[in-house]
Design a protein around this motif. Structure first.
Motif, PDB file in Angstrom:
ATOM      1  N   LEU A 159       1.251  -1.608  -0.259  1.00  0.00           N
ATOM      2  CA  LEU A 159       0.145   0.124   0.178  1.00  0.00           C
ATOM      3  C   LEU A 159       0.754   1.109  -0.129  1.00  0.00           C
ATOM      4  CD1 LEU A 159      -3.172  -1.185   2.813  1.00  0.00           C
ATOM      5  CD2 LEU A 159      -2.474  -1.382  -0.034  1.00  0.00           C
ATOM      6  N   VAL A 160       0.790   2.617  -1.183  1.00  0.00           N
ATOM      7  CA  VAL A 160       1.573   3.612  -0.785  1.00  0.00           C
ATOM      8  C   VAL A 160       1.090   4.896  -0.857  1.00  0.00           C
ATOM      9  CG1 VAL A 160       3.733   1.599  -2.370  1.00  0.00           C
ATOM     10  CG2 VAL A 160       1.827   2.982  -3.618  1.00  0.00           C
ATOM     11  N   SER A 161       0.911   6.178  -0.579  1.00  0.00           N
ATOM     12  CA  SER A 161       0.195   6.864  -0.685  1.00  0.00           C
ATOM     13  C   SER A 161       1.231   8.007  -1.545  1.00  0.00           C
ATOM     14  CB  SER A 161       0.267   7.462   0.484  1.00  0.00           C
ATOM     15  OG  SER A 161       1.011   7.760   1.663  1.00  0.00           O
ATOM     16  N   THR A 162       0.352   9.695  -1.977  1.00  0.00           N
ATOM     17  CA  THR A 162       1.413  10.129  -2.906  1.00  0.00           C
ATOM     18  C   THR A 162       2.740  10.454  -1.442  1.00  0.00           C
ATOM     19  OG1 THR A 162       0.226  11.783  -1.794  1.00  0.00           O
ATOM     20  CG2 THR A 162      -0.386  10.741  -4.343  1.00  0.00           C
ATOM     21  N   THR A 163       2.887  10.709  -0.533  1.00  0.00           N
ATOM     22  CA  THR A 163       3.761  10.893   0.513  1.00  0.00           C
ATOM     23  C   THR A 163       4.770  10.068   0.894  1.00  0.00           C
ATOM     24  OG1 THR A 163       2.658  11.453   2.191  1.00  0.00           O
ATOM     25  CG2 THR A 163       2.924  13.672   0.448  1.00  0.00           C
ATOM     26  N   GLY A 164       3.961   8.555   1.512  1.00  0.00           N
ATOM     27  CA  GLY A 164       4.571   8.139   2.290  1.00  0.00           C
ATOM     28  C   GLY A 164       3.836   7.577   4.249  1.00  0.00           C
ATOM     29  N   ALA A 165       2.686   9.095   3.742  1.00  0.00           N
ATOM     30  CA  ALA A 165       2.390   8.626   5.100  1.00  0.00           C
ATOM     31  C   ALA A 165       0.499   8.384   4.924  1.00  0.00           C
ATOM     32  CB  ALA A 165       1.537  10.895   5.491  1.00  0.00           C
ATOM     33  N   ASP A 166       0.284   7.726   5.951  1.00  0.00           N
ATOM     34  CA  ASP A 166      -0.508   7.032   6.275  1.00  0.00           C
ATOM     35  C   ASP A 166      -1.886   7.606   6.152  1.00  0.00           C
ATOM     36  OD1 ASP A 166       0.817   5.078   7.755  1.00  0.00           O
ATOM     37  OD2 ASP A 166       0.360   5.157   9.632  1.00  0.00           O
ATOM     38  N   VAL A 167      -2.773   7.058   5.906  1.00  0.00           N
ATOM     39  CA  VAL A 167      -4.232   7.855   4.667  1.00  0.00           C
ATOM     40  C   VAL A 167      -5.410   7.448   5.844  1.00  0.00           C
ATOM     41  CG1 VAL A 167      -3.549   7.952   2.502  1.00  0.00           C
ATOM     42  CG2 VAL A 167      -4.762   6.077   3.320  1.00  0.00           C
ATOM     43  N   THR A 168      -6.251   7.543   5.651  1.00  0.00           N
ATOM     44  CA  THR A 168      -7.947   7.620   7.151  1.00  0.00           C
ATOM     45  C   THR A 168      -8.699   7.325   5.450  1.00  0.00           C
ATOM     46  OG1 THR A 168      -7.583   9.038   8.336  1.00  0.00           O
ATOM     47  CG2 THR A 168      -9.431   8.733   8.129  1.00  0.00           C
ATOM     48  N   SER A 169      -9.767   6.377   5.832  1.00  0.00           N
ATOM     49  CA  SER A 169     -10.230   5.544   4.626  1.00  0.00           C
ATOM     50  C   SER A 169     -12.093   6.462   4.726  1.00  0.00           C
ATOM     51  CB  SER A 169     -10.828   4.394   5.501  1.00  0.00           C
ATOM     52  OG  SER A 169     -11.531   4.097   6.278  1.00  0.00           O
ATOM     53  N   SER A 170     -12.735   6.292   4.133  1.00  0.00           N
ATOM     54  CA  SER A 170     -13.906   7.053   3.535  1.00  0.00           C
ATOM     55  C   SER A 170     -14.931   7.086   5.354  1.00  0.00           C
ATOM     56  CB  SER A 170     -15.229   6.015   2.500  1.00  0.00           C
ATOM     57  OG  SER A 170     -14.799   4.585   2.845  1.00  0.00           O
ATOM     58  N   ILE A 171     -14.701   5.487   6.178  1.00  0.00           N
ATOM     59  CA  ILE A 171     -14.937   5.246   7.301  1.00  0.00           C
ATOM     60  C   ILE A 171     -14.841   5.081   8.756  1.00  0.00           C
ATOM     61  CG2 ILE A 171     -16.425   3.650   5.961  1.00  0.00           C
ATOM     62  CD1 ILE A 171     -14.781   1.307   7.574  1.00  0.00           C
ATOM     63  N   GLY A 172     -13.404   6.471   7.909  1.00  0.00           N
ATOM     64  CA  GLY A 172     -12.781   7.524   9.057  1.00  0.00           C
ATOM     65  C   GLY A 172     -11.278   6.148   9.752  1.00  0.00           C
ATOM     66  N   MET A 173     -11.341   4.910   9.519  1.00  0.00           N
ATOM     67  CA  MET A 173     -10.286   3.109   9.823  1.00  0.00           C
ATOM     68  C   MET A 173      -9.382   4.416   9.108  1.00  0.00           C
ATOM     69  SD  MET A 173     -10.225  -0.746   9.102  1.00  0.00           S
ATOM     70  CE  MET A 173     -12.084  -0.739  10.067  1.00  0.00           C
ATOM     71  N   ARG A 174      -7.969   4.224  10.055  1.00  0.00           N
ATOM     72  CA  ARG A 174      -6.508   4.570   9.043  1.00  0.00           C
ATOM     73  C   ARG A 174      -6.242   3.548   8.879  1.00  0.00           C
ATOM     74  NH1 ARG A 174      -2.124   7.842  13.119  1.00  0.00           N
ATOM     75  NH2 ARG A 174      -0.905   7.553  11.403  1.00  0.00           N
ATOM     76  N   ILE A 175      -5.448   3.672   7.518  1.00  0.00           N
ATOM     77  CA  ILE A 175      -4.730   2.882   7.307  1.00  0.00           C
ATOM     78  C   ILE A 175      -2.803   2.622   6.993  1.00  0.00           C
ATOM     79  CG2 ILE A 175      -4.423   1.319   4.332  1.00  0.00           C
ATOM     80  CD1 ILE A 175      -7.127   2.265   3.738  1.00  0.00           C
ATOM     81  N   ALA A 176      -2.903   2.237   7.246  1.00  0.00           N
ATOM     82  CA  ALA A 176      -0.722   1.941   7.396  1.00  0.00           C
ATOM     83  C   ALA A 176      -0.418   1.834   5.893  1.00  0.00           C
ATOM     84  CB  ALA A 176      -0.233   0.970   8.341  1.00  0.00           C
ATOM     85  N   VAL A 177       0.139   3.036   5.432  1.00  0.00           N
ATOM     86  CA  VAL A 177       0.876   2.601   4.070  1.00  0.00           C
ATOM     87  C   VAL A 177       2.386   2.108   4.326  1.00  0.00           C
ATOM     88  CG1 VAL A 177      -0.119   4.373   3.448  1.00  0.00           C
ATOM     89  CG2 VAL A 177       1.603   4.728   3.793  1.00  0.00           C
ATOM     90  N   ASP A 178       3.056   1.623   3.563  1.00  0.00           N
ATOM     91  CA  ASP A 178       4.015   0.350   3.156  1.00  0.00           C
ATOM     92  C   ASP A 178       5.612   2.229   3.096  1.00  0.00           C
ATOM     93  OD1 ASP A 178       3.667  -1.738   3.758  1.00  0.00           O
ATOM     94  OD2 ASP A 178       2.922  -1.830   1.858  1.00  0.00           O
ATOM     95  N   GLY A 179       5.045   2.962   2.091  1.00  0.00           N
ATOM     96  CA  GLY A 179       5.561   3.615   1.032  1.00  0.00           C
ATOM     97  C   GLY A 179       5.258   4.947   0.625  1.00  0.00           C
ATOM     98  N   SER A 180       5.986   5.734  -0.549  1.00  0.00           N
ATOM     99  CA  SER A 180       5.223   6.515  -1.102  1.00  0.00           C
ATOM    100  C   SER A 180       5.676   5.512  -2.500  1.00  0.00           C
ATOM    101  CB  SER A 180       6.194   7.923  -1.246  1.00  0.00           C
ATOM    102  OG  SER A 180       7.412   7.589  -2.025  1.00  0.00           O
ATOM    103  N   ALA A 181       4.910   6.166  -3.207  1.00  0.00           N
ATOM    104  CA  ALA A 181       4.727   5.540  -4.101  1.00  0.00           C
ATOM    105  C   ALA A 181       5.416   5.869  -5.140  1.00  0.00           C
ATOM    106  CB  ALA A 181       3.433   6.359  -5.768  1.00  0.00           C
ATOM    107  N   ALA A 182       7.054   6.753  -5.926  1.00  0.00           N
ATOM    108  CA  ALA A 182       7.857   7.205  -5.648  1.00  0.00           C
ATOM    109  C   ALA A 182       8.953   6.119  -5.532  1.00  0.00           C
ATOM    110  CB  ALA A 182       8.140   8.597  -5.440  1.00  0.00           C
ATOM    111  N   GLU A 183       8.703   5.821  -4.050  1.00  0.00           N
ATOM    112  CA  GLU A 183       9.968   5.303  -3.784  1.00  0.00           C
ATOM    113  C   GLU A 183       9.545   3.112  -3.790  1.00  0.00           C
ATOM    114  OE1 GLU A 183       9.456   5.934   0.354  1.00  0.00           O
ATOM    115  OE2 GLU A 183      11.126   6.945   0.015  1.00  0.00           O
ATOM    116  N   GLU A 184       7.832   3.304  -4.599  1.00  0.00           N
ATOM    117  CA  GLU A 184       7.930   1.606  -4.500  1.00  0.00           C
ATOM    118  C   GLU A 184       8.865   1.344  -6.031  1.00  0.00           C
ATOM    119  OE1 GLU A 184       5.500  -2.030  -4.430  1.00  0.00           O
ATOM    120  OE2 GLU A 184       6.181  -0.414  -2.750  1.00  0.00           O
TER     121      GLU A 184
END
Length: 324
Positions: free
Chosen positions: A42-67
């Motif tokens: 799971l990656v995000s734009t910055t590598g930071a965790d995100v929050t889903s539509s139901i408010g649940m936090r999703i831990a990511v493995d890193g940023s898209a650029a580093e994948e």
């Protein structure tokens, strides 16, 4: 079965729908129990965790650029799109991953993110039936198929809403490891391997915008009030006090259809609602104004690619009405 590791990168973002992520991931994970080797990150734009539509936090493995270069890049959706424009950083991250991936896939409104990168230009695509019109408006170069569960165009895959991501992931597993593995995954997850029909069968009746013209709005009222009435072109024109030519032109210009086909579509929606309530297909056909069950069956086959009985088994409520 190939033992090669297959990297799946899922780009998550704030507001992402959790099932768009978890559904496909579970399919790949279940395939791993049968000998596949999908590595999901799971990656995000910055590598930071995100929050889903139901408010649940999703831990990511890193940023898209580093994948590392993924074999499959999956873009899930969320209610945030298309309500708001796709942000530049999200579009750029999606474009980067797509450019390095062996194949590209989206779930539901994730198609809007792919569209923002230009990846859907000139390609067949789909999304949730509720927002398919908006996808057409925003990305007119894409060939949107609003009724498809999922669409493949070359190495680009798009799917309809939410659980359609599971259908898509099963198709990808079948592509990688054959039908026996995908069938076993579907059985394990207790889902259809291949759902019959398109996503129209899941939509509510008469969801389109009401006609602008008072005359055409009156047609809806007339047919809904008395589905079995005579609604030939001449009869409708007489009731609305307009010429047959004028009425035909109104239908063509505003709704892109004929009066007869529009009347049939209203009756079809009424029949679907009656089947949902538990009426038999024969009774629903009669109450909705169809001359016979066979005529209703033909419309179901054309519109949904399933029979009224199959539709009812899937969607009818527990309440049953006795057929007269």
């Amino acid at each position: 079965m190939s033992s090669r590791t297959h990297r799946v990168a899922i780009l998550v973002h704030d507001g992402v729908k959790l099932l768009d992520v978890a559904g496909p991931a579970e399919v790949f994970g279940e395939a791993n129990l049968l000998g596949a080797d999908y590595r999901i990150t799971l990656v995000s734009t910055t590598g930071a965790d995100v929050t889903s539509s139901i408010g649940m936090r999703i831990a990511v493995d890193g940023s898209a650029a580093e994948e590392p270069d993924p074999d499959t890049f999956l873009m899930p959706g969320g209610d945030v799109h298309p309500r708001t424009p796709v942000t530049r950083d999200l579009a750029e991250a999606a474009g980067d991953l797509a450019g390095r991936a062996g194949r590209i896939a989206s779930v539901c409104s994730g198609a809007f993110v792919l569209g923002a990168t230009g990846l859907l230009d000139g390609k067949r695509a789909t999304t949730h039936w509720k927002i398919a019109g908006e996808l057409v408006a925003r990305h007119p170069k894409a060939h949107v198929e609003p009724d498809a569960i999922y669409v493949r165009d070359g190495s680009t895959y798009t799917s309809a809403g939410v659980t359609a991501g599971i259908d898509l992931a099963l198709a990808l597993v079948e592509e990688d490891h054959g039908p026996d593995v995908s069938r076993e995954v579907a059985r394990s997850l207790v889902v259809y391997l291949q759902r019959a029909g398109g996503q129209s069968q899941f939509s509510a009746p008469l969801q389109g915008p009401p006609p602008r013209s008072p005359a055409l709005r009156s047609v809806v009222d007339l047919v809904t009030a008395d589905p079995g009435g005579n609604y030939s072109l001449a009869e409708l024109a007489g009731r609305l006090n307009v010429s047959t030519r004028h009425l035909t032109r109104l239908f063509r210009e505003e709704l892109g259809t004929t009066p007869a086909r529009y009347v049939e579509s209203i009756r079809f929606d009424i029949a679907k609602s009656l089947l949902d309530q538990g009426y038999t297909a024969t009774r629903a056909a009669s109450m909705a104004g169809f001359p016979s069950y066979e005529s209703l069956r033909r419309v179901f086959a054309r519109e949904l690619a399933i029979s009224p009985a199959a539709y009812q088994r899937r969607f009818a409520t527990a309440r049953r009405e006795q057929a007269e």
